[in-house]
Design an enzyme around this catalytic site. Structure first.
Site, PDB file in Angstrom:
ATOM      1  N   GLY A 246     -31.287-106.864 -54.481  1.00  0.00           N
ATOM      2  CA  GLY A 246     -31.886-106.226 -55.646  1.00  0.00           C
ATOM      3  C   GLY A 246     -33.161-106.943 -56.043  1.00  0.00           C
ATOM      4  O   GLY A 246     -33.768-107.646 -55.233  1.00  0.00           O
ATOM      5  N   SER A 247     -33.544-106.788 -57.310  1.00  0.00           N
ATOM      6  CA  SER A 247     -34.823-107.340 -57.753  1.00  0.00           C
ATOM      7  C   SER A 247     -34.768-108.864 -57.822  1.00  0.00           C
ATOM      8  O   SER A 247     -33.695-109.462 -57.959  1.00  0.00           O
ATOM      9  CB  SER A 247     -35.162-106.789 -59.141  1.00  0.00           C
ATOM     10  OG  SER A 247     -34.290-107.356 -60.102  1.00  0.00           O
ATOM     11  N   GLU A 268     -31.074-111.293 -51.124  1.00  0.00           N
ATOM     12  CA  GLU A 268     -32.076-110.443 -50.480  1.00  0.00           C
ATOM     13  C   GLU A 268     -32.769-109.682 -51.606  1.00  0.00           C
ATOM     14  O   GLU A 268     -32.327-108.628 -52.029  1.00  0.00           O
ATOM     15  CB  GLU A 268     -31.405-109.504 -49.484  1.00  0.00           C
ATOM     16  CG  GLU A 268     -32.338-109.070 -48.369  1.00  0.00           C
ATOM     17  CD  GLU A 268     -32.615-107.589 -48.417  1.00  0.00           C
ATOM     18  OE1 GLU A 268     -33.760-107.238 -48.805  1.00  0.00           O
ATOM     19  OE2 GLU A 268     -31.726-106.807 -48.097  1.00  0.00           O
ATOM     20  N   CYS A 302     -36.653-102.228 -49.219  1.00  0.00           N
ATOM     21  CA  CYS A 302     -37.142-103.606 -49.431  1.00  0.00           C
ATOM     22  C   CYS A 302     -38.266-103.903 -48.456  1.00  0.00           C
ATOM     23  O   CYS A 302     -39.133-104.724 -48.730  1.00  0.00           O
ATOM     24  CB  CYS A 302     -36.033-104.609 -49.188  1.00  0.00           C
ATOM     25  SG  CYS A 302     -34.633-104.344 -50.226  1.00  0.00           S
TER      26      CYS A 302
HETATM   27  C1  UN1 Z   1     -33.335-102.713 -47.655  1.00  0.00           C
HETATM   28  O1  UN1 Z   1     -34.303-102.048 -47.956  1.00  0.00           O
HETATM   29  O2  UN1 Z   1     -32.620-103.256 -48.535  1.00  0.00           O
HETATM   30  O3  UN1 Z   1     -35.309-102.862 -42.034  1.00  0.00           O
HETATM   31  C2  UN1 Z   1     -32.825-102.885 -46.295  1.00  0.00           C
HETATM   32  C3  UN1 Z   1     -35.055-101.874 -42.712  1.00  0.00           C
HETATM   33  C4  UN1 Z   1     -33.607-101.460 -42.838  1.00  0.00           C
HETATM   34  C5  UN1 Z   1     -32.937-102.196 -43.941  1.00  0.00           C
HETATM   35  C6  UN1 Z   1     -33.645-102.188 -45.244  1.00  0.00           C
HETATM   36  N1  UN1 Z   1     -32.939-101.714 -41.595  1.00  0.00           N
HETATM   37  O4  UN1 Z   1     -35.897-101.199 -43.273  1.00  0.00           O
END
Ligand code: UN1
Length: 517
Positions: A246-247, A268, A302
């Site tokens: 998350g953030s 993460e 992310c």
């Molecule tokens: C995320 O955005 O939390 O590499 C994970 C990627 C994906 C996972 C993203 N396999 O974009």
């Protein structure tokens, strides 16, 4: 721009056991409960409720943790390859339900069906990896400096692992954590985002089937709850590891709480990922990579490409090509195979989008394409490219979870690397070049400071085989492949003296008061 809720969607909900009203806490098969407030899961494409969920309250959370702690005690005695069989069975069920679950992800999160299916595939992939890993929880054998001594290390389960996930990967991120945590001998408590509760409930139903069929301890539990209970979860000493996605702001708070009791965290958090276009980049690779990276998942990964760091000599050509590619992006119903971009998750996400664009314009930025909110119902925006901005500007420095790409020109490779690294986050990065010297410079110790650094592919869409995560305010955690499984275990160093004397390490002579004879 309303999306139709077709029959296939209703069918997906029923195939996954989603009722009109669902309990948000689950201790195991036939053991659902919830005493908290009732929320609705909203389809972001039409703002209509998909189903209701009653949240877990403090008492529910306590019951979930007590049950998980008991399950972890029993589970650690099950041989790891046997634990792997449970994960294999879960992978079978995911294969069987891939279409329905992929549809539910699309309905609840708003990502397109192809990406929803991809997310379920990511669950299956990590399950397969975990099954293999269950036979490879290797420790090392270490040469001892003392005669007739043997030194080695082994890996033991931690106990209860809490997995806090975000709306943007509502099921895959749980799977990265849960599949490995389970084969490593832990019980898993899942706290999903209240924005995407139904996908979590659907997966919990599948996990319950495995537990029931194989008569396992209740190693998969669920607690959909609000922020107060989430903080209580982080503070609870029964939880050995808190894996948080998350953030950075919430991650910092959770990490502080867990550190206060010397628990473990796996973080993460935010990314602010740049794609560097070198002077010699192949435009045929750059354009689709930017499109998938910046527009895919409506900019809510992310790993989304948020900054385009581009050699000044290529700027006009690449922006012209991107402009025409963006013009062809079909925005609409995520379950329609012709759609490339669905809605944002909610009204707050649209507000963040407008706010960032307003800030960029006020700072002299110019819109290359996009920039507008589209009419509802649903949370629709145009994918947007903004040029003429400064990498140091506040709106570039923060992660706005929306399809906005900032263009930043450079003249030298040193500048490009400094720009890439010149943010507080450190998740993903990539460079496009045919020059091996430039490519190697980017991935060298003096190059990108991110957890992921790619050459001639985009910033998003990583395979599960590699370790996934990043540095700085991204939090430093690593999930999925490589040796990420070690985060879910405690390492024990064992030195065994099989001789008849007691030599000390470092050659210390400590006298011999106790020596017999
Ligand atoms: C995320 O955005 O939390 O590499 C994970 C990627 C994906 C996972 C993203 N396999 O974009």
């Amino acid at each position: 721009m309303a999306a139709s809720r077709n029959e296939a969607a209703v069918d997906a909900l029923s195939r996954l056991g989603i009722a009109t009203e669902n309990s948000g806490a689950c201790l195991g098969p036939a053991n659902w409960r919830a005493g908290g407030a009732t929320i609705a899961s909203i389809n972001p494409a039409d703002e209509r409720p998909l189903a209701k969920v009653r949240l877990a309250d403090a008492a529910d959370l306590d019951a979930v943790l007590a049950s998980a702690a008991a399950a972890a005690h029993a589970w650690r005695e099950v041989p790891a390859p046997k634990r792997g069989e449970a994960v294999r069975r879960l992978a079978d069920l995911l294969r069987e339900h891939k279409d329905a679950l992929g549809t539910l992800v699309a309905l609840e999160n708003g990502k397109i069906k192809a990406e929803g299916d991809g997310e379920v595939q990511e669950m299956i992939d990590i399950a397969d990896l975990a099954v293999g890993q269950s036979r490879m929880l290797y420790g090392k054998s270490i040469p001892s400096e003392r005669p007739q001594h043997r030194m080695s290390e082994q890996w033991h389960p931690l106990g209860v692992v809490a997995v806090i996930t975000a709306f943007n990967f509502p099921v895959a991120v749980w799977a990265w954590n849960a599949m490995l945590a389970a084969v490593c001998g832990n019980a898993v408590v899942w706290k999903p985002s209240p924005k995407t509760p139904l996908t979590a409930i659907a997966v919990q139903h599948l996990a319950n089937r495995v537990v029931r069929e194989m008569q396992l301890p209740n190693v998969f539990a669920l607690a959909i709850c609000e922020a107060g209970e989430t903080q209580a979860l982080a503070a609870d000493p029964r939880v050995a590891l808190v894996s948080f996605t998350g953030s950075s702001a919430v991650g910092r708070e959770i990490a502080g709480r867990v550190a206060g009791r010397f628990g473990k965290t796996l973080l993460e958090c935010a990314g602010n990922n740049a794609l560097v276009v070198a002077a010699d980049a192949d435009i045929n690779l750059v354009v689709p990579a930017v499109l998938f990276g910046a527009v895919g998942t409506a900019g809510q990964r992310c790993t989304t490409t948020r900054r385009l760091i581009i050699h000044r000599s290529r700027q006009t050509e690449v922006l012209t090509a991107l402009k025409s590619a963006y013009a062809q992006v079909s925005i609409g119903d995520p379950t329609d195979p012709a759609t490339l971009m669905g809605p944002l998750i909610d009204a707050a996400a649209v507000a963040n989008y407008t706010h960032a664009i307003a800030e960029a314009l006020a700072a002299g930025g110019e819109i290359v394409c996009g920039g507008r909110v589209l009419p509802g119902p649903g949370f629709w925006v145009e994918p947007t490219i903004i040029a003429g901005v400064d990498n140091a500007a506040a709106f570039v420095q923060r992660e706005t979870f929306a399809p906005i790409l900032y263009v930043i020109p450079f003249d030298t490779l040193e500048q490009a690397i400094a720009l890439n690294n010149g943010v507080r986050q450190g998740l993903s990065s990539s460079i496009f070049t045919r020059d091996v010297r430039v490519a190697e410079a980017f991935v060298a110790a003096t190059g990108s400071d991110c957890g992921i650094a790619n050459v001639n592919l985009g910033t998003s869409g990583a395979e599960i085989g590699g370790a996934f995560g990043g540095e700085k305010e991204t939090g430093g955690g690593r999930e999925a492949g490589s040796d990420a499984w070690q985060a879910y275990m405690r390492r024990q160093t064992n030195t065994v003296n099989w001789g008849d004397t007691l030599p000390l390490a470092q050659g210390i002579d400590f006298g011999a008061p106790g020596r017999a004879g």
